[in-house]
Design an enzyme around this catalytic site. Structure first.
Site: not given
Ligand code: NAD
Length: 513
Positions: A247, A281
């Site tokens: 997502e 999002c």
């Molecule tokens: P991010 O990708 O930076 O981090 C998300 C999660 O992934 C965090 O818990 C982080 O610690 C972890 N992570 C980081 N590197 C990783 C790796 N290499 N392997 C596995 N996990 C890892 O995203 P963010 O800044 O926390 O969130 C914002 C983003 O999320 C925005 O793009 C937003 O649109 C999206 N989002 C999407 C939805 C949806 O349902 N489509 C909902 C909410 C947020």
């Protein structure tokens, strides 16, 4: 948030998250980061716990989840305050999106689980119906890894966890390093609800912890976060050949038709862009408006944006909260500044509120925006409304679809059939007509993006079933002799006659064709 390395009494080092409240920069707490070894240990514990949890009846698991809902109801203030402390979001955003939504999700999925996870007889088609019957059993996958972001830290952790647990899996989750307690509180609540140890664990950690979880002995990964991280997660899952859902981010477009109710549409535009400080999002990030109503629509949006109360001193009346962390503030500021440099006008807002201690960016209505700039091309994730004039709906749809993202979109018109037709032409996972993008909050809807916005569904019947392996069991009525040995000319001719009867003979065609 900062990650620092500390030296332990035993002489080793430990990474620690230092958390601050974005509303006033006050220090909150320090939490140790889970290492890859901690992840391994948690997954092993979850695997052990899954043996008993997966053996429970669906009804037993439903009772646990309903107890969790009771505990959430009793602990709603604690959840809301934990989330507000780490994010600086307004009371009502925290209440509606984190607590109320999770209670709705538990209610929906517990009801659906009773129906969807039951072993089901399936009709066997054609002539095989006389010799065989088949049942489908919905088996848990095993241990599910859940990785969640910071913008909806409790709800985005709880939603996949609820579904995975109901389906008989155990879970190891990891919240964002920006909001670790807001995710971690879910484990405390499960413990208070009497869940067996190891069934729901939520680790504190950063990207390294998340990466370790995707490489650990898990049977599925549910990831919510950015496109860039989503691609890394998918690569790890493909390497291990385990299923995953992604997502990811969005750049949702709003289309306002000339026949729209302007007050509703303007409210939808401001709320859709500013709710959760724009860190949503499915937040509205681009607004395409037909020329005939453009000026009137912009005026209404500006008036509404100016009327918002921002900051915690407004208490219950706070409409717009803090930006949740400094990196997001940098992105918002750079997108807005770049657009202004290229000729855009900020009709209200446009700069961070420098008179506050915390991270505050006001609702910002922008016009005359160069459409090649980051504000239109990349995810801004802030309370910004770029409003673009279009000559007609075809132009609006073409511009809305001209994006690498495809999460959600919304259309405003008094003509519902026209709304439906426009929705059908939008290249997005879902669409709203005369409403902001609240589809995530409707658990019966299969939520999920297309293009770079994701893969798979995190809601609806599709979401719940995706936490199971559908195992068909076939029962032979004649010991498998219907088409089995001996093979000879006689049996071959008999099968030919059967085929003729089934698909050539009018009587056979009536029954089987
Ligand atoms: P991010 O990708 O930076 O981090 C998300 C999660 O992934 C965090 O818990 C982080 O610690 C972890 N992570 C980081 N590197 C990783 C790796 N290499 N392997 C596995 N996990 C890892 O995203 P963010 O800044 O926390 O969130 C914002 C983003 O999320 C925005 O793009 C937003 O649109 C999206 N989002 C999407 C939805 C949806 O349902 N489509 C909902 C909410 C947020």
């Amino acid at each position: 948030m900062a990650i620092v390395t500390q030296h332990t009494a035993e002489g080793s080092t430990q990474s620690v998250l230092q958390l601050h409240n974005p509303a006033d920069h006050s220090f909150l707490y320090e939490l140790p980061v889970a290492t890859p070894a901690d992840v391994e240990e948690a997954v092993a514990k979850a695997r052990e716990a899954q043996k008993n949890w997966g053996a429970l009846t669906v009804e037993n698991r439903v009772s646990y989840l309903l107890r969790l809902r009771d505990v959430i109801m009793e602990s709603r203030d604690e959840i809301v305050q934990t989330v507000i402390g780490e994010t600086g979001k307004p009371l009502q955003d925290a209440f509606v999106f984190e607590v109320l939504a999770v209670c709705d999700f538990i209610t929906f999925y517990t009801k659906q689980a009773r129906k969807l996870l039951k072993t089901k007889r399936r009709k066997v088609p054609g002539l095989l119906k006389f010799t065989k019957k088949v049942e489908v059993v919905y088996k848990p996958l095993g241990v599910v890894g859940v990785i969640s972001p910071w913008n909806g830290p409790f709800v985005l952790t709880a939603n996949p966890v609820i579904q995975a647990l109901l389906a008989g899996n155990t879970v190891v989750a990891k919240g964002s390093e920006i909001t670790p307690r807001s995710a971690g509180i879910l484990q405390d609540l499960c413990e208070r609800a009497g869940f067996p140890e190891g069934v729901c664990q939520v680790l504190v950690g950063d990207g390294m912890t998340g990466a370790a979880l995707t490489s650990a002995d898990v049977d599925k990964i549910c990831f919510t976060g950015s496109v860039a991280t989503g691609k890394k997660v998918a690569t790890n899952c493909i390497e291990k050949l385990i299923p995953y859902t992604l997502e990811l981010g969005g750049k949702d477009a709003m289309i306002v038709c000339a026949d729209a109710d302007l007050d509703d549409a303007a409210h939808g535009a401001v709320w859709g862009s500013c709710v959760n400080t724009g860190h949503y999002c499915c937040g509205t990030e681009r607004i395409y408006v037909e020329a005939a109503i453009y000026d009137a629509f912009v005026s209404k949006c500006v008036a509404l944006a100016k009327s918002l109360n921002q900051g915690q001193k407004h208490g219950f009346k706070e409409d717009l909260g803090a930006v949740f962390w400094d990196r997001q503030m940098t992105i918002i500021e750079s997108h807005v500044a770049d657009a202004i440099e290229r000729g855009a006008v900020a009709n209200t807002g446009g700069e961070r509120l420098a008179d506050r201690d915390g991270l505050y960016f006001p609702a910002t209505v922008m016009t005359n925006v160069d459409e090649s700039c980051d504000l239109i091309q990349k995810e801004t994730f802030g309370p910004i409304l770029p409003i673009i004039k279009v000559e007609n709906i075809d132009e609006a749809i073409a511009k809305a679809n001209d994006s690498c993202y495809g999460l959600h979109g919304n259309v405003w018109t008094k003509d519902i059939q026209k709304g439906r037709n426009i929705a059908a032409r939008m290249e997005t996972g879902s669409v709203s007509v005369n409403d902001i993008s609240m589809i995530f909050g409707v658990p019966s809807a299969p939520f999920g993006g297309v293009k770079e916005s994701g893969f798979g569904h995190s809601g609806g019947d599709e979401g719940l079933r995706s936490f199971c392996h559908a195992q068909p069991i076939l029962f032979g009525r004649y010991g498998g002799h219907d088409v089995g040995y001996p093979y000879d000319e006689k049996s071959y001719k008999r099968l030919n006659k059967v085929l003729d009867f089934t698909y050539k003979n009018p009587v056979g065609k009536f029954f089987f064709g």
